[in-house]
Scaffold this active site. Sequence first.
Site, short mmCIF file in Angstrom:
data_model
loop_
_atom_site.label_atom_id
_atom_site.label_comp_id
_atom_site.label_asym_id
_atom_site.label_seq_id
_atom_site.Cartn_x
_atom_site.Cartn_y
_atom_site.Cartn_z
N TYR A 434 0.76 -1.19 -0.10
CA TYR A 434 -0.11 0.01 0.20
C TYR A 434 0.94 1.29 -0.17
O TYR A 434 2.07 1.34 0.31
CB TYR A 434 -1.07 0.02 1.02
CG TYR A 434 -0.55 -0.15 2.54
CD1 TYR A 434 0.67 0.15 3.10
CD2 TYR A 434 -1.52 -0.31 3.51
CE1 TYR A 434 0.89 0.00 4.42
CE2 TYR A 434 -1.46 -0.64 4.86
CZ TYR A 434 -0.15 -0.13 5.33
OH TYR A 434 0.17 -0.23 6.54
N GLU A 435 0.18 2.31 -0.23
CA GLU A 435 0.91 3.59 -0.55
C GLU A 435 1.72 3.83 -1.63
O GLU A 435 2.89 4.26 -1.69
CB GLU A 435 1.51 3.92 0.82
CG GLU A 435 0.70 4.21 2.15
CD GLU A 435 -0.55 4.93 1.84
OE1 GLU A 435 -0.53 5.85 1.08
OE2 GLU A 435 -1.56 4.65 2.79
N GLY A 436 1.37 2.74 -2.69
CA GLY A 436 2.38 2.87 -3.77
C GLY A 436 3.10 1.65 -3.62
O GLY A 436 4.11 1.52 -2.94
#
Length: 592
Positions: A434-436
């Site tokens: 997550y978050e890229g």
Amino acid sequence: MPGYTAPTRDVAFLLHEVLKVSESPVPGYGELDPETTGAILEEAGKLASEVLAPLNAVGDREGCRFENGVVRTPTGFAEAFQAVKDGGWNGLDLPEEFGGAGLPYLMGTAVGEFFVSSNMAFNMYQGLTHGAIAAILAHGSEGQKATYLPKMVSLDWTGTMNLTEPHCGTDLGLIRTKAEPQDDGSYLITGQKIFISAGEHDLAENIIHLVLAKAPGGGEGTRGISLFIVPKFLVNEDGSLGARNAVAAGKIEEKMGIHGNATCVMNYDGATGYLVGELHKGMRNMFTMMNEARLGVGLQGYAVAEAAYQASLAYAKDRQQGRAVPKPAAPESPADPLIVHPDIRRALMDQKSFVEGARALTLWGAELIDRAHRTGDAEAEAMISLLTPVIKGFQTDRGFDMAVVAQQIWGGHGYIEEQGMSQFVRDARIAMIYEGANGIQALDLVGRKLAADGGKPIMAFFEMVKGFIKENAGDEALARDFLEPLKRASKDLQAAAMFFMQHGMKDPSAALAGATDFLHLFGHTCLGLMWARMAKASTAALAAGAEDAGFHETKLATGRYYMARQLPATALHLARIESGSAPVMALAPEAF
């Protein structure tokens, strides 16, 4: 279940002997004397070990329950959340005008490690709120700040970020959530968002969703995206809660890990939303929150590894298996403890040297953010922009690896759920996604950050390393054990960057195929620099007759291990990069 003890001594060492915060000209740093930071770290560590850590297994075992549209958090979470609120921990590094303590971001980062290590899933409720606050602070109107921030800083209200949709994750230009303008200046938000951490729960009286949506007139792709505040309950002019908004959780996801956090599908059915910042500038505005979140996720990578390391160390000292060579270490016992065996020692040193190096890199990154935000230092801003994908990607990749190493030390017992080691592995895994996702972090690093401002940030990094080596070349022990390995790693990094410059334009795949290797090469070099800085500080402390000489001797031995056993990986990554794209792209899709 494994216990947890906050590494307050190591954080204090970094703050005062490596970063030397109280000597820094950054506004607010002069107040960070050892007594002040020591009191903060001690109290945060106590909360982490005594309140949050005992709930880690509870949250993993019980998970969140979805009942008639309402999410119930695990047993004890509400009381722990109240303890965090009562201590004002969420506002530690937030502006005083909105109820925060106004301390530097560095201190929020240091304390955040303890909370993540003790209970990652629980910490996400306030962690996402902190990120939402950052976006509103940077881009919200004065009215929005006055309406939402005091309640969010106090954790009476929490916050989320809503980006992903069922058909798109990284490629946000494909989002379908719509924002229809209304006569009163508000918008009606309609669409579905997925994977929304803390999207619905019973810990706060309101939840402030930050939502990406497309308003008319913005064009295709990301150009048409705007950012909106969409509260679960509308807020009246006097600040009281009004009617329930047309946003609701459709379900909570059943996940591999972080069971104690409610990851929701959120349905927006003509919900009232309020534009944040300029129309069609939502991606820029959201990335204010994303960049802070990515540093926080990089912290999660090593913070979970720290907790797993502590558990594996305790087990290695207690569990008796086999005999040391060439002679028994505990002849009075039927077997020796695991820690006498060289391969167990290797596994422990891998963990310890990574965690301590990553902690130093993350706190340096937080110091760069403070320098950029509090002094307007453009060079610090450029440097942390360059390092953010490295901190996020490298530290979560390696943090997961170290959680697996910790589990391995436990052997078969590590595979049994009741021992708690598998939770560390399962929880750590999401930080790589997550978050890229980390592949995207690598592409961002190679495709955007290296060439930013004509390559000035990466050249500034090389000069920083070169300057540090030159400045300390007179210390023979430091030069032999730390500076020479760092020099070799830096040369590997420069060679990789040069390869991309020479081949990237005519063969973009050559750079893209080597992106992940470059991210790891850069990460190892950063940790090499951190270990060299820590070695310098510990060497100076020993020369000055430090009372805790054992701490500094241990620090030096751990650093030597990293330089000798981990940093040479840069040569492997360089060899992979220089092989180009041909081995990667050799097979046609139908040949797989």
